[in-house]
Design a protein around this motif. Structure first.
Motif, PDB file in Angstrom:
ATOM      1  N   ASP A   1       1.302  -1.079  -0.011  1.00  0.00           N
ATOM      2  CA  ASP A   1      -0.073  -0.321   0.077  1.00  0.00           C
ATOM      3  C   ASP A   1       1.141   1.290   0.048  1.00  0.00           C
ATOM      4  OD1 ASP A   1      -2.309  -1.564  -0.045  1.00  0.00           O
ATOM      5  OD2 ASP A   1      -2.483  -1.538   1.960  1.00  0.00           O
ATOM      6  N   LEU A   2       2.169   1.279   1.218  1.00  0.00           N
ATOM      7  CA  LEU A   2       3.397   2.601   1.156  1.00  0.00           C
ATOM      8  C   LEU A   2       3.478   2.961  -0.868  1.00  0.00           C
ATOM      9  CD1 LEU A   2       4.041   1.890   4.348  1.00  0.00           C
ATOM     10  CD2 LEU A   2       2.983   3.716   3.278  1.00  0.00           C
ATOM     11  N   PHE A   3       4.439   1.576  -1.607  1.00  0.00           N
ATOM     12  CA  PHE A   3       4.498   1.164  -2.476  1.00  0.00           C
ATOM     13  C   PHE A   3       3.696   2.118  -4.086  1.00  0.00           C
ATOM     14  CE2 PHE A   3       6.857  -2.668  -2.357  1.00  0.00           C
ATOM     15  CZ  PHE A   3       8.117  -2.292  -1.548  1.00  0.00           C
ATOM     16  N   ARG A   4       2.336   1.981  -3.258  1.00  0.00           N
ATOM     17  CA  ARG A   4       1.177   2.970  -4.304  1.00  0.00           C
ATOM     18  C   ARG A   4       1.661   4.188  -4.303  1.00  0.00           C
ATOM     19  NH1 ARG A   4      -1.153  -3.103  -4.587  1.00  0.00           N
ATOM     20  NH2 ARG A   4      -1.847  -2.611  -2.683  1.00  0.00           N
ATOM     21  N   LEU A   5       1.273   4.507  -2.842  1.00  0.00           N
ATOM     22  CA  LEU A   5       1.467   5.695  -2.726  1.00  0.00           C
ATOM     23  C   LEU A   5       2.226   6.547  -3.208  1.00  0.00           C
ATOM     24  CD1 LEU A   5      -0.654   8.059  -0.807  1.00  0.00           C
ATOM     25  CD2 LEU A   5       0.946   7.284   1.239  1.00  0.00           C
ATOM     26  N   THR A   6       3.306   5.843  -2.467  1.00  0.00           N
ATOM     27  CA  THR A   6       4.629   6.929  -2.815  1.00  0.00           C
ATOM     28  C   THR A   6       4.465   7.098  -4.416  1.00  0.00           C
ATOM     29  OG1 THR A   6       5.733   5.312  -1.925  1.00  0.00           O
ATOM     30  CG2 THR A   6       7.255   6.296  -3.128  1.00  0.00           C
ATOM     31  N   VAL A   7       4.358   5.948  -5.138  1.00  0.00           N
ATOM     32  CA  VAL A   7       3.922   6.763  -7.114  1.00  0.00           C
ATOM     33  C   VAL A   7       3.088   7.203  -6.842  1.00  0.00           C
ATOM     34  CG1 VAL A   7       5.640   4.881  -7.546  1.00  0.00           C
ATOM     35  CG2 VAL A   7       3.239   4.624  -7.626  1.00  0.00           C
ATOM     36  N   ASP A   8       2.071   7.517  -6.216  1.00  0.00           N
ATOM     37  CA  ASP A   8       0.703   8.090  -7.155  1.00  0.00           C
ATOM     38  C   ASP A   8       0.715   9.785  -6.145  1.00  0.00           C
ATOM     39  OD1 ASP A   8      -0.800   6.083  -6.954  1.00  0.00           O
ATOM     40  OD2 ASP A   8      -1.976   5.809  -5.609  1.00  0.00           O
ATOM     41  N   LEU A   9       1.779   9.710  -4.577  1.00  0.00           N
ATOM     42  CA  LEU A   9       2.287  11.160  -4.880  1.00  0.00           C
ATOM     43  C   LEU A   9       3.372  11.688  -5.695  1.00  0.00           C
ATOM     44  CD1 LEU A   9       1.796  10.488  -0.981  1.00  0.00           C
ATOM     45  CD2 LEU A   9       0.451  11.403  -2.188  1.00  0.00           C
ATOM     46  N   GLY A  10       3.854  11.225  -6.428  1.00  0.00           N
ATOM     47  CA  GLY A  10       4.637  11.489  -7.453  1.00  0.00           C
ATOM     48  C   GLY A  10       6.055  11.432  -7.102  1.00  0.00           C
ATOM     49  N   PHE A  11       6.490  10.349  -6.088  1.00  0.00           N
ATOM     50  CA  PHE A  11       7.649  10.377  -5.607  1.00  0.00           C
ATOM     51  C   PHE A  11       8.210   8.267  -6.660  1.00  0.00           C
ATOM     52  CE2 PHE A  11       5.944  11.552  -2.182  1.00  0.00           C
ATOM     53  CZ  PHE A  11       6.810  13.113  -2.148  1.00  0.00           C
ATOM     54  N   LYS A  12       9.842   7.886  -7.689  1.00  0.00           N
ATOM     55  CA  LYS A  12       9.946   7.154  -7.120  1.00  0.00           C
ATOM     56  C   LYS A  12      10.663   6.090  -5.805  1.00  0.00           C
ATOM     57  CE  LYS A  12      14.226   5.452  -9.541  1.00  0.00           C
ATOM     58  NZ  LYS A  12      14.874   5.050 -10.492  1.00  0.00           N
ATOM     59  N   CYS A  13      10.101   5.259  -6.145  1.00  0.00           N
ATOM     60  CA  CYS A  13      10.391   4.208  -5.140  1.00  0.00           C
ATOM     61  C   CYS A  13      11.736   3.296  -5.458  1.00  0.00           C
ATOM     62  CB  CYS A  13       8.803   3.267  -4.835  1.00  0.00           C
ATOM     63  SG  CYS A  13       8.693   2.582  -3.330  1.00  0.00           S
ATOM     64  N   ASN A  14      12.397   3.557  -4.081  1.00  0.00           N
ATOM     65  CA  ASN A  14      13.495   2.872  -3.477  1.00  0.00           C
ATOM     66  C   ASN A  14      13.471   1.736  -2.524  1.00  0.00           C
ATOM     67  OD1 ASN A  14      14.269   4.225  -5.799  1.00  0.00           O
ATOM     68  ND2 ASN A  14      15.579   5.457  -4.131  1.00  0.00           N
ATOM     69  N   VAL A  15      13.766   0.814  -3.044  1.00  0.00           N
ATOM     70  CA  VAL A  15      13.619  -0.611  -1.426  1.00  0.00           C
ATOM     71  C   VAL A  15      14.579  -1.019  -1.000  1.00  0.00           C
ATOM     72  CG1 VAL A  15      12.375  -2.334  -1.459  1.00  0.00           C
ATOM     73  CG2 VAL A  15      11.558  -1.275  -2.480  1.00  0.00           C
ATOM     74  N   CYS A  16      15.108  -0.164  -0.021  1.00  0.00           N
ATOM     75  CA  CYS A  16      16.628  -1.145   0.426  1.00  0.00           C
ATOM     76  C   CYS A  16      16.361  -2.626   2.017  1.00  0.00           C
ATOM     77  CB  CYS A  16      17.068  -0.464   1.569  1.00  0.00           C
ATOM     78  SG  CYS A  16      17.736   1.409   0.963  1.00  0.00           S
ATOM     79  N   SER A  17      16.545  -3.485   0.542  1.00  0.00           N
ATOM     80  CA  SER A  17      15.987  -4.837   1.112  1.00  0.00           C
ATOM     81  C   SER A  17      17.497  -6.118   1.815  1.00  0.00           C
ATOM     82  CB  SER A  17      15.642  -5.674   0.389  1.00  0.00           C
ATOM     83  OG  SER A  17      15.228  -7.016   0.451  1.00  0.00           O
ATOM     84  N   ASN A  18      17.246  -6.794   2.590  1.00  0.00           N
ATOM     85  CA  ASN A  18      18.297  -8.142   2.713  1.00  0.00           C
ATOM     86  C   ASN A  18      18.499  -9.092   1.802  1.00  0.00           C
ATOM     87  OD1 ASN A  18      16.154  -9.874   3.947  1.00  0.00           O
ATOM     88  ND2 ASN A  18      17.190  -8.728   6.192  1.00  0.00           N
TER      89      ASN A  18
END
Length: 381
Positions: free
Chosen positions: A77-94
């Motif tokens: 849900d936060l991924f979708r919100l991020t791009v809906d608001l105009g931001f690129k989405c970066n995910v830091c993961s192990n």
């Protein structure tokens, strides 16, 4: 004051499915994680107190981290919100949860505006200091991202443990055209117990790390010392700054270009300073108001306030010294960076490496433009 930043780095949970030896967050502290889960910002708080206010602060990308961000039930849900608001989405993961199916779902949720960032401190097997407990799994995820056409990025945490392997690791990434940045080992989280023994010094930086960084345009994100002619940056950027911190593109220390938050809503100036320096909590004031009224952000977006060698250096503004290293070694975020090997007599002292830095910087502009951090100024400057 009015500010414009580039990246919002958000450690939105401390939960983790690994005991990472060099995790930036204190995710291996069971009591701290349990307490954090009761206090971490909800989806609605993230939306209303962080992401919506961030729209007025010039943010281009939101970097989600932890712990392991994918353990949040509302991650997609936060991924979708991020791009809906105009931001690129970066995910830091192990990488442990990054199956092919999940990566495909993440790409779909972000409409392709996705970068996967992973920790990889060495591609060799001569140490066990990768932030991922299984380096082979990290390499597998990087290959999956290439196959799925998802942007890839690597974070290399520098310390004495990878002095000898750093050049080979960078050569491996360069061959595959994978961007990377260096992060200094800091006395934060699980790095605290190892900082005194394993933190790099100015000799390590001068003789091993810095020569490699200078040669690699894919690693020009956030490293110091950065011997860029201030006149050249002024010319190519059109004079764009956040206070006195250079933008378009950002160079040197990224303090003054980051906004960083932890899971409980505390705001800081750098991911590795999140446990040490707080400008306040978004539950008390929304992000934009909190930053505008913060003395810490006023200090660190005005590099004329830097002290010692950093304060008398020709590269005071285009480098700025690593503010995290200044703080962890001296206790003062405005002090000189003690890991820097340059010894300027005064602001007229030109480093012998400036010409090389200027030449590589011009090549880096292509990388920065692709990443969305550089636009040629109008008017032909």
């Amino acid at each position: 004051m009015t500010y414009q930043f580039s990246v919002l780095y958000f450690e939105a949970t401390r939960r983790c499915n690994l005991r990472c030896p060099l995790c930036m967050a204190a995710s291996n502290d069971v009591a701290r994680v349990r307490d954090s889960q009761r206090q971490e910002l909800s989806y609605e708080e993230v939306r209303d107190l962080v992401l919506v206010p961030a729209q007025s602060l010039g943010i281009k990308a939101v970097a989600w981290s932890g712990g392991e961000f994918l353990l949040r039930k509302d991650a997609f849900d936060l991924f979708r919100l991020t791009v809906d608001l105009g931001f690129k989405c970066n995910v830091c993961s192990n990488c442990e949860l990054l199956t092919r199916e999940r990566l495909e779902a993440m790409k779909d949720a972000t409409r392709g505006r996705l970068t996967i960032a992973v920790g990889l401190n060495s591609i060799t097997d001569d140490n066990d200091w990768s932030r991922n407990a299984e380096p082979d799994r990290t390499l597998e995820v990087l290959d999956l991202c290439r196959e799925l056409k998802i942007d890839r990025h690597v974070i290399i945490t520098l310390g004495k443990y990878n002095v000898d392997s750093f050049e080979r690791t960078v050569a491996f990434l360069e061959k595959r055209r994978i961007s990377y940045n260096r992060a200094p080992l800091a006395a934060r989280g699980s790095g605290l117990a190892h900082f005194a023994e394993h933190a790099f010094d100015r000799e390590d930086l001068r003789d091993a790390f810095h020569p490699v960084l200078r040669r690699s345009v894919n690693g020009y994100v956030s490293y110091t010392p950065f011997f860029l002619s201030p006149e050249l940056h002024e010319q190519v950027s059109g004079g764009q700054r956040n206070g006195t911190v250079p933008q378009n593109p950002p160079v040197g220390c990224w303090v003054g270009n980051w906004l960083t938050l932890n899971a409980e809503g505390e705001v800081s100036v750098c991911p590795v300073l999140l446990d040490e320096i707080s400008a306040g909590n978004v539950r008390d004031k929304p992000l934009d108001k909190l930053v505008a009224e913060s003395k810490i952000f006023a200090d660190l977006t005005d590099r004329s306030r830097l002290k010692g060698r950093c304060g008398r250096c020709r590269y005071q503004y285009t480098c700025g010294g690593c503010r995290a290293m200044a703080y962890y070694h001296t206790g003062d975020y405005l002090e000189e960076d003690p890991t820097c090997f340059f010894e300027p007599l005064d602001p007229t002292t030109v480093c012998e490496l400036e010409e090389e830095t200027n030449r590589m910087f011009k090549k880096y502009l292509l990388v920065a433009r692709y990443a969305g951090f550089y636009q040629r100024p109008t008017g032909g400057r």
